[in-house]
Design a protein around this motif. Structure first.
Motif, PDB file in Angstrom:
ATOM      1  N   ASN A 114       0.826  -1.213   0.000  1.00  0.00           N
ATOM      2  CA  ASN A 114       0.000   0.000   0.000  1.00  0.00           C
ATOM      3  C   ASN A 114       0.860   1.263   0.000  1.00  0.00           C
ATOM      4  OD1 ASN A 114      -2.311  -1.553   0.031  1.00  0.00           O
ATOM      5  ND2 ASN A 114      -2.546  -1.467   2.253  1.00  0.00           N
ATOM      6  N   LYS A 115       1.989   1.221   0.705  1.00  0.00           N
ATOM      7  CA  LYS A 115       2.877   2.379   0.733  1.00  0.00           C
ATOM      8  C   LYS A 115       3.464   2.652  -0.656  1.00  0.00           C
ATOM      9  CE  LYS A 115       6.936   4.227   3.169  1.00  0.00           C
ATOM     10  NZ  LYS A 115       7.700   4.557   1.945  1.00  0.00           N
ATOM     11  N   ILE A 116       3.921   1.591  -1.319  1.00  0.00           N
ATOM     12  CA  ILE A 116       4.500   1.751  -2.661  1.00  0.00           C
ATOM     13  C   ILE A 116       3.444   2.241  -3.648  1.00  0.00           C
ATOM     14  CG2 ILE A 116       5.589   0.546  -4.588  1.00  0.00           C
ATOM     15  CD1 ILE A 116       6.769  -1.409  -2.509  1.00  0.00           C
ATOM     16  N   VAL A 117       2.259   1.627  -3.590  1.00  0.00           N
ATOM     17  CA  VAL A 117       1.187   1.987  -4.524  1.00  0.00           C
ATOM     18  C   VAL A 117       0.741   3.433  -4.324  1.00  0.00           C
ATOM     19  CG1 VAL A 117      -1.241   1.538  -5.106  1.00  0.00           C
ATOM     20  CG2 VAL A 117       0.364  -0.360  -4.879  1.00  0.00           C
ATOM     21  N   SER A 118       0.701   3.876  -3.064  1.00  0.00           N
ATOM     22  CA  SER A 118       0.289   5.258  -2.807  1.00  0.00           C
ATOM     23  C   SER A 118       1.258   6.241  -3.454  1.00  0.00           C
ATOM     24  CB  SER A 118       0.199   5.509  -1.301  1.00  0.00           C
ATOM     25  OG  SER A 118       1.476   5.458  -0.694  1.00  0.00           O
ATOM     26  N   GLU A 119       2.522   5.856  -3.563  1.00  0.00           N
ATOM     27  CA  GLU A 119       3.510   6.715  -4.209  1.00  0.00           C
ATOM     28  C   GLU A 119       3.409   6.611  -5.728  1.00  0.00           C
ATOM     29  OE1 GLU A 119       7.182   5.359  -2.597  1.00  0.00           O
ATOM     30  OE2 GLU A 119       6.808   6.176  -0.596  1.00  0.00           O
ATOM     31  N   ILE A 120       3.219   5.399  -6.217  1.00  0.00           N
ATOM     32  CA  ILE A 120       3.128   5.198  -7.666  1.00  0.00           C
ATOM     33  C   ILE A 120       1.912   5.903  -8.245  1.00  0.00           C
ATOM     34  CG2 ILE A 120       2.669   3.462  -9.458  1.00  0.00           C
ATOM     35  CD1 ILE A 120       4.375   1.504  -7.926  1.00  0.00           C
ATOM     36  N   CYS A 121       0.777   5.757  -7.594  1.00  0.00           N
ATOM     37  CA  CYS A 121      -0.501   6.226  -8.150  1.00  0.00           C
ATOM     38  C   CYS A 121      -0.938   7.584  -7.617  1.00  0.00           C
ATOM     39  CB  CYS A 121      -1.594   5.194  -7.867  1.00  0.00           C
ATOM     40  SG  CYS A 121      -1.274   3.584  -8.625  1.00  0.00           S
ATOM     41  N   ALA A 122      -0.074   8.269  -6.919  1.00  0.00           N
ATOM     42  CA  ALA A 122      -0.434   9.566  -6.335  1.00  0.00           C
ATOM     43  C   ALA A 122      -0.943  10.520  -7.414  1.00  0.00           C
ATOM     44  CB  ALA A 122       0.774  10.166  -5.626  1.00  0.00           C
ATOM     45  N   GLY A 123      -2.106  11.130  -7.170  1.00  0.00           N
ATOM     46  CA  GLY A 123      -2.668  12.093  -8.100  1.00  0.00           C
ATOM     47  C   GLY A 123      -3.409  11.486  -9.263  1.00  0.00           C
ATOM     48  N   THR A 124      -3.540  10.152  -9.298  1.00  0.00           N
ATOM     49  CA  THR A 124      -4.283   9.487 -10.375  1.00  0.00           C
ATOM     50  C   THR A 124      -5.418   8.669  -9.774  1.00  0.00           C
ATOM     51  OG1 THR A 124      -3.159   7.325 -10.451  1.00  0.00           O
ATOM     52  CG2 THR A 124      -2.025   9.200 -11.462  1.00  0.00           C
ATOM     53  N   LYS A 125      -6.246   8.117 -10.651  1.00  0.00           N
ATOM     54  CA  LYS A 125      -7.344   7.262 -10.202  1.00  0.00           C
ATOM     55  C   LYS A 125      -7.067   5.784 -10.466  1.00  0.00           C
ATOM     56  CE  LYS A 125     -11.016  10.717 -10.506  1.00  0.00           C
ATOM     57  NZ  LYS A 125     -12.375  11.050 -11.024  1.00  0.00           N
ATOM     58  N   TRP A 126      -5.814   5.473 -10.781  1.00  0.00           N
ATOM     59  CA  TRP A 126      -5.435   4.080 -11.003  1.00  0.00           C
ATOM     60  C   TRP A 126      -5.280   3.360  -9.657  1.00  0.00           C
ATOM     61  CZ3 TRP A 126      -5.448   1.492 -15.470  1.00  0.00           C
ATOM     62  CH2 TRP A 126      -5.481   2.242 -16.655  1.00  0.00           C
ATOM     63  N   ARG A 127      -5.671   2.099  -9.640  1.00  0.00           N
ATOM     64  CA  ARG A 127      -5.525   1.249  -8.455  1.00  0.00           C
ATOM     65  C   ARG A 127      -4.672   0.044  -8.814  1.00  0.00           C
ATOM     66  NH1 ARG A 127     -11.231  -0.486  -6.467  1.00  0.00           N
ATOM     67  NH2 ARG A 127      -9.899  -1.575  -4.971  1.00  0.00           N
ATOM     68  N   VAL A 128      -3.774  -0.327  -7.904  1.00  0.00           N
ATOM     69  CA  VAL A 128      -2.919  -1.496  -8.113  1.00  0.00           C
ATOM     70  C   VAL A 128      -3.145  -2.459  -6.962  1.00  0.00           C
ATOM     71  CG1 VAL A 128      -0.565  -2.339  -8.407  1.00  0.00           C
ATOM     72  CG2 VAL A 128      -1.209  -0.082  -9.299  1.00  0.00           C
ATOM     73  N   GLU A 129      -3.506  -3.706  -7.288  1.00  0.00           N
ATOM     74  CA  GLU A 129      -3.784  -4.709  -6.263  1.00  0.00           C
ATOM     75  C   GLU A 129      -2.977  -5.973  -6.538  1.00  0.00           C
ATOM     76  OE1 GLU A 129      -7.971  -5.307  -6.418  1.00  0.00           O
ATOM     77  OE2 GLU A 129      -8.459  -3.365  -5.518  1.00  0.00           O
ATOM     78  N   PRO A 130      -2.548  -6.661  -5.482  1.00  0.00           N
ATOM     79  CA  PRO A 130      -1.807  -7.910  -5.689  1.00  0.00           C
ATOM     80  C   PRO A 130      -2.736  -9.023  -6.162  1.00  0.00           C
ATOM     81  CG  PRO A 130      -2.238  -7.586  -3.358  1.00  0.00           C
ATOM     82  CD  PRO A 130      -2.715  -6.338  -4.054  1.00  0.00           C
ATOM     83  N   VAL A 131      -2.205  -9.931  -6.932  1.00  0.00           N
ATOM     84  CA  VAL A 131      -2.954 -11.109  -7.356  1.00  0.00           C
ATOM     85  C   VAL A 131      -2.670 -12.226  -6.363  1.00  0.00           C
ATOM     86  CG1 VAL A 131      -3.283 -12.837  -9.158  1.00  0.00           C
ATOM     87  CG2 VAL A 131      -2.895 -10.433  -9.771  1.00  0.00           C
ATOM     88  N   GLY A 132      -3.719 -12.745  -5.731  1.00  0.00           N
ATOM     89  CA  GLY A 132      -3.520 -13.752  -4.698  1.00  0.00           C
ATOM     90  C   GLY A 132      -2.959 -13.123  -3.445  1.00  0.00           C
ATOM     91  N   SER A 133      -2.063 -13.810  -2.785  1.00  0.00           N
ATOM     92  CA  SER A 133      -1.460 -13.325  -1.538  1.00  0.00           C
ATOM     93  C   SER A 133       0.022 -13.059  -1.724  1.00  0.00           C
ATOM     94  CB  SER A 133      -1.687 -14.348  -0.416  1.00  0.00           C
ATOM     95  OG  SER A 133      -3.064 -14.527  -0.181  1.00  0.00           O
ATOM     96  N   PHE A 134       0.358 -12.411  -2.835  1.00  0.00           N
ATOM     97  CA  PHE A 134       1.719 -12.002  -3.164  1.00  0.00           C
ATOM     98  C   PHE A 134       2.598 -13.164  -3.608  1.00  0.00           C
ATOM     99  CE2 PHE A 134       0.156  -8.934  -0.037  1.00  0.00           C
ATOM    100  CZ  PHE A 134       0.378  -7.734  -0.694  1.00  0.00           C
ATOM    101  N   ILE A 177       2.940   6.795 -14.679  1.00  0.00           N
ATOM    102  CA  ILE A 177       3.238   5.932 -13.530  1.00  0.00           C
ATOM    103  C   ILE A 177       4.027   4.689 -13.940  1.00  0.00           C
ATOM    104  CG2 ILE A 177       1.196   6.734 -12.292  1.00  0.00           C
ATOM    105  CD1 ILE A 177      -0.199   4.166 -12.902  1.00  0.00           C
ATOM    106  N   ALA A 178       3.984   4.349 -15.248  1.00  0.00           N
ATOM    107  CA  ALA A 178       4.753   3.186 -15.709  1.00  0.00           C
ATOM    108  C   ALA A 178       6.250   3.423 -15.572  1.00  0.00           C
ATOM    109  CB  ALA A 178       4.397   2.878 -17.164  1.00  0.00           C
ATOM    110  N   LYS A 179       6.661   4.667 -15.526  1.00  0.00           N
ATOM    111  CA  LYS A 179       8.081   5.007 -15.427  1.00  0.00           C
ATOM    112  C   LYS A 179       8.581   5.006 -13.982  1.00  0.00           C
ATOM    113  CE  LYS A 179       7.604   8.006 -19.488  1.00  0.00           C
ATOM    114  NZ  LYS A 179       7.676   9.413 -19.984  1.00  0.00           N
ATOM    115  N   PHE A 180       7.672   4.821 -13.031  1.00  0.00           N
ATOM    116  CA  PHE A 180       8.038   4.913 -11.622  1.00  0.00           C
ATOM    117  C   PHE A 180       8.951   3.745 -11.236  1.00  0.00           C
ATOM    118  CE2 PHE A 180       7.078   7.202  -7.775  1.00  0.00           C
ATOM    119  CZ  PHE A 180       7.393   6.304  -6.765  1.00  0.00           C
ATOM    120  N   SER A 181       9.997   4.030 -10.488  1.00  0.00           N
ATOM    121  CA  SER A 181      10.986   3.000 -10.148  1.00  0.00           C
ATOM    122  C   SER A 181      10.491   1.987  -9.118  1.00  0.00           C
ATOM    123  CB  SER A 181      12.261   3.664  -9.614  1.00  0.00           C
ATOM    124  OG  SER A 181      11.971   4.435  -8.446  1.00  0.00           O
ATOM    125  N   GLY A 182       9.382   2.301  -8.422  1.00  0.00           N
ATOM    126  CA  GLY A 182       8.893   1.411  -7.372  1.00  0.00           C
ATOM    127  C   GLY A 182       8.274   0.120  -7.862  1.00  0.00           C
TER     128      GLY A 182
END
Length: 317
Positions: free
Chosen positions: A254-274, A301-306
């Protein structure tokens, strides 16, 4: 030919207080227009016992007639005991809605009067259930719980399915859990998950549930916390106890995703339990303008290093 089993009585002559009257009293006002226009079309059912006229079905008709100052048509039937009276009452009211309160009252009534083996086959058909159904098993287990839980079930604060876990706990642990349901209404999934995670953790850690929920994170909801947020907090805390490693992975994700998707409406979720290293990314839009904005955001956001760190989460667990 007149029916010798039917007579006319004053409402005051009919005892409507029997414990076998398990359905709640319907509003008498709904029947008043019909009684005024057509009179009483269907007699109420009663038993004559020890000089009293004991009502079996028809309380709303009796109440409406009393308001209008009318006599009541009464049909006498045979019922040897309270159990028989309750069966007849439920059968006569078979077309009415049977909610959790009626089911609870019915189960308590018959459980106090029948052997355990006779309870399912007698009560299940009256409540629209099968004797060997999962719901019937839940109700039988519920009969072993403390009275406090009856009130919570009747208020809709705890689902019947919660008994699947509650029945595994001892009386002390069940008593310590009452506070979570006194002021909050829980969905079936939230309640079952919350209780299951606590029960499984207590077994693994060899600690009582009472001890597990004594930490500040399980403190009662404050005035500024909504009921929904309180339930979410309790579930999150119980899940973290049950799955500490998974919970840490979710926090990092959640910490990484909050940085990657900051200011956008994109959501990133893990598939399964990582365990796969895969993620799913999604968004919504309802216009071409919103779609073009989303695509620009995705390119950014595709260019983000996280992303590399995100893909590696859980691979070494």
């Amino acid at each position: 030919m007149s029916n010798p089993n039917v007579c006319s009585l004053s409402p005051a002559e009919i005892d409507c207080s029997g414990p076998w009257l398990l359905h709640p009293l319907s509003p008498a006002e709904k029947l008043i227009p019909s009684l005024k226009q057509h009179g009483q079309l269907v007699p109420v059912l009663a038993v004559e016992e020890s000089g009293k006229n004991l009502l079996i079905a028809g309380r709303a008709r009796v109440a409406a007639a009393a308001k209008l100052g009318m006599d009541v048509l009464v049909r006498y039937i045979d019922a040897a005991d309270d159990t028989s009276k309750a069966v007849l009452h439920l059968e006569e009211n078979g077309a009415r809605l049977v909610d959790e309160n009626v089911k609870l009252a019915t189960m308590r009534f018959f459980a106090a009067r029948l052997d355990g083996a006779d309870l399912p086959k007698t009560v299940a058909p009256l409540l629209g259930m099968k004797p060997k159904s999962r719901d019937m098993k839940f109700w039988l287990d519920w009969m072993e719980l403390e009275p406090e839980y009856d009130e919570l079930l009747g208020l809709g604060h705890i689902p019947l399915a919660a008994v699947g876990v509650l029945s595994k706990l001892d009386e002390t642990d069940r008593a310590s859990l009452v506070r979570f349901f006194e002021k909050l209404s829980w969905s079936r999934s939230n309640a079952v998950n919350f209780l299951t995670w606590l029960y499984e953790t207590s077994r693994r850690e060899n600690k009582s549930v009472t001890e597990l929920i004594s930490t500040p994170v399980f403190a009662a909801a404050g005035e500024s916390e909504s009921p929904k947020d309180a339930v979410s907090r309790f579930c999150k805390a119980a899940k973290e106890l049950r799955y500490p490693q998974l919970s840490e992975l979710e926090k990092t994700h959640n910490k990484i995703v909050s940085e990657i998707c900051a200011g956008t409406k994109w959501r990133v979720e893990p598939v399964g339990s990582f365990e796969t290293g895969e993620v799913m990314i999604q968004t919504r839009f309802k216009s071409r303008e919103m779609m073009e904005k989303a695509m620009d955001d995705l390119e950014s956001i595709a260019k983000f290093s996280g992303w590399e760190e995100l893909f590696e989460l859980g691979r070494d667990k």
